[in-house]
Design a protein around this motif. Structure first.
Motif, short mmCIF file in Angstrom:
data_model
loop_
_atom_site.label_atom_id
_atom_site.label_comp_id
_atom_site.label_asym_id
_atom_site.label_seq_id
_atom_site.Cartn_x
_atom_site.Cartn_y
_atom_site.Cartn_z
N GLN A 1 0.83 -1.20 0.00
CA GLN A 1 0.00 0.00 0.00
C GLN A 1 0.87 1.26 0.00
N GLY A 2 2.07 1.12 0.56
CA GLY A 2 3.00 2.24 0.60
C GLY A 2 3.78 2.45 -0.68
N GLY A 3 3.56 1.62 -1.68
CA GLY A 3 4.20 1.83 -2.98
C GLY A 3 5.13 0.71 -3.42
N ASP A 4 5.49 -0.21 -2.53
CA ASP A 4 6.36 -1.33 -2.91
C ASP A 4 5.48 -2.45 -3.48
N LEU A 5 5.26 -2.40 -4.77
CA LEU A 5 4.31 -3.32 -5.38
C LEU A 5 4.73 -4.79 -5.28
N LYS A 6 6.04 -5.06 -5.22
CA LYS A 6 6.50 -6.45 -5.08
C LYS A 6 6.07 -7.04 -3.73
N ALA A 7 5.82 -6.19 -2.77
CA ALA A 7 5.44 -6.68 -1.44
C ALA A 7 4.09 -7.40 -1.48
N PHE A 8 3.22 -7.04 -2.42
CA PHE A 8 1.93 -7.72 -2.53
C PHE A 8 2.10 -9.21 -2.78
N LYS A 9 3.09 -9.56 -3.60
CA LYS A 9 3.37 -10.96 -3.90
C LYS A 9 3.68 -11.72 -2.61
N PHE A 10 4.51 -11.11 -1.77
CA PHE A 10 4.89 -11.77 -0.52
C PHE A 10 3.74 -11.77 0.49
N SER A 11 2.89 -10.76 0.40
CA SER A 11 1.70 -10.74 1.26
C SER A 11 0.81 -11.94 0.95
N ILE A 12 0.61 -12.19 -0.33
CA ILE A 12 -0.21 -13.33 -0.75
C ILE A 12 0.44 -14.64 -0.34
N THR A 13 1.75 -14.74 -0.50
CA THR A 13 2.47 -15.96 -0.13
C THR A 13 2.35 -16.24 1.37
#
Length: 103
Positions: free
Chosen positions: A26-38
């Motif tokens: 949400q803060g702009g690090d779009l790659k973090a969404f992938k790890f959130s899902i994982t």
């Protein structure tokens, strides 16, 4: 330093990591969404594993699952009904695990 988590603590930790990674996304690090899902998927997997272990701790092993699946297909019932039928008959799932090397 050695850490030891039980399955519940591990599930909670993975869930918290999923939330942290989501906030990073949400803060702009779009790659973090992938790890959130994982991390969220891992948390859900562990919660489901805890449920299966609440039925019988040996059901997380594939040999035991296959036995329930075989019964399910034979009786044309769902897996939980098949497990309950086997348990009602006194089936010992632990025996499948303890006889790993034997056929």
């Amino acid at each position: 330093m050695k850490l030891k988590f039980d399955i519940k603590a591990n599930a909670i930790d993975s869930f918290n990591e999923a939330l942290a990674k989501y906030e990073q996304g949400q803060g702009g690090d779009l790659k973090a969404f992938k790890f959130s899902i994982t991390h969220l998927a891992h948390s859900i997997e562990l919660v489901l594993k805890m449920y299966v272990q609440s039925l019988d701790e040996n059901l997380v092993f594939s040999k035991c699952y296959k036995e329930v699946l075989k019964r399910s297909q034979t009786d044309e019932t769902d897996l939980l009904s098949s497990f309950n039928a086997l348990e009602g008959e006194g089936y010992d799932f632990g025996k499948l695990i303890n006889n790993r090397g034997q056929s």
